[in-house]
Design a protein around this motif. Sequence first.
Motif: not given
Length: 475
Positions: A362-363, A366, A359
Amino acid sequence: MSSTSTDETRLQRGLTSAQVSMIGLSGALGTGLFLGSGSMIGVAGPGVILSYTLTGLLSLVVVWALAEMTVVHPVAGGFGAVAHGYLGPLGGWLMRWNAAIVLCIAVGAEVVATGTYLTWWWPQLGVGLGTVLSSVVIILINMATVKAYGHSEYWFSIIKVAMVVLFIALGVVLIFFGLPGTAAIGTGNLTQGKGWAGFAPAGLGGILTAAVMGIFSFGGVESVSVAAAESANPGRDVPRAARAMILRLVLFYIGAVAIVVTLQPWQKTAAGSGGVTESPFVTVLSLVNVPHAADVMNFVLITAALSSANGCLYGSARMLHSLASDGLAPRVFARTSRQGAPRLAVTLATLGMVVASVLAITRPDDAFMALFGILVFGTLFTWLMVCVLFIVFRRTRARLGLPDSPARMIGGVGPAALALVVIVACFVKLASIKGLSIALPAGLPYVAVLLALGLVVTRRVRSAGSVLDDELASR
């Protein structure tokens, strides 16, 4: 009796007091000091010296409370296992699962940071592959014997400590004595000729805001309690390690940040983007003409991140092992290898680390920021629970006529009660701090879910006897 007493689930004892101290130091003395202190300086200016002093005093209360309780109950799971005995199975559930989850997130963040630092030397490696390689190193260390872990963490931390000591020594020379051809810098940058307004440009409010931000720089000090179960002599080692650790942390943080805001105008430090070359440590090394100062700093950053990840994975695995030993997680995770390492618990903690790492890569804007909010909230929640636990610990032992701990906190429950008030104020302040405002929206639902699951599990599952039950049965 607690199931932790069986050979199949017994952790190996073999850590020295120096290693226990370094384990606690590892999580707290990390990249937040070496690279991230600029954000706190931007909030408080030179007054950040007072911010770190206040935060250091709060962490002193937490660590001293942990030392007093851990000396009486030097068991796997540290303060989480103590909470099971004095606050009941639900208290033990909350303390240990919260610590395990928060530490998993912290490991994920640190290995991603390590992967990022590796790209300074090998851009073609990429953050993803660098993160994988860093993770493999940390997992292998935690799968080995506790002695191997203790040795690795000791030397990781020695490198960090040596860097801070060198930095402070060089800073003192530059400030008060100067170098051949270079005059002493002096202390003018602390006030810039404006008195208190120059020292604390945002006033007392800025100092207090930075103090709240600084709490998360000290996060990880709780590991000194978790390491107690694997100390060769907990009654001697834990109090000694706790005192040495908190003294070093306070001196290092206050000393290092004082050097930073004295050597150059605080506005310059605060304006940095957070890159390796803009670390205040690189600035000092450059001033004394250390060759390849940025490369030296990058090596220290990698060591600091690996050390922090190593300590956090250790703590998370031990919490999971303790939960399983008390029947609040699948019993299989209580098993240890012949060398006393809880490898299945390490494997479970690793899965959490993998999720956090993916996470983060990649993100980051958020999904990972939500995890970061849980990390921030969970750290503060751990400190709150430690203070509550300590007050209950003291009162329960007095009511039952049990002997006092040999490592008693000065002032009794007073410092812990005051710390509780401060921590509650910190929770309120979180909502207004830029970058930390995600903590309450992410943290409150997280704790609510954890509490709901705990209510269900602790009612349906008969847990093992607690440390308090074991002590009362032996009398």
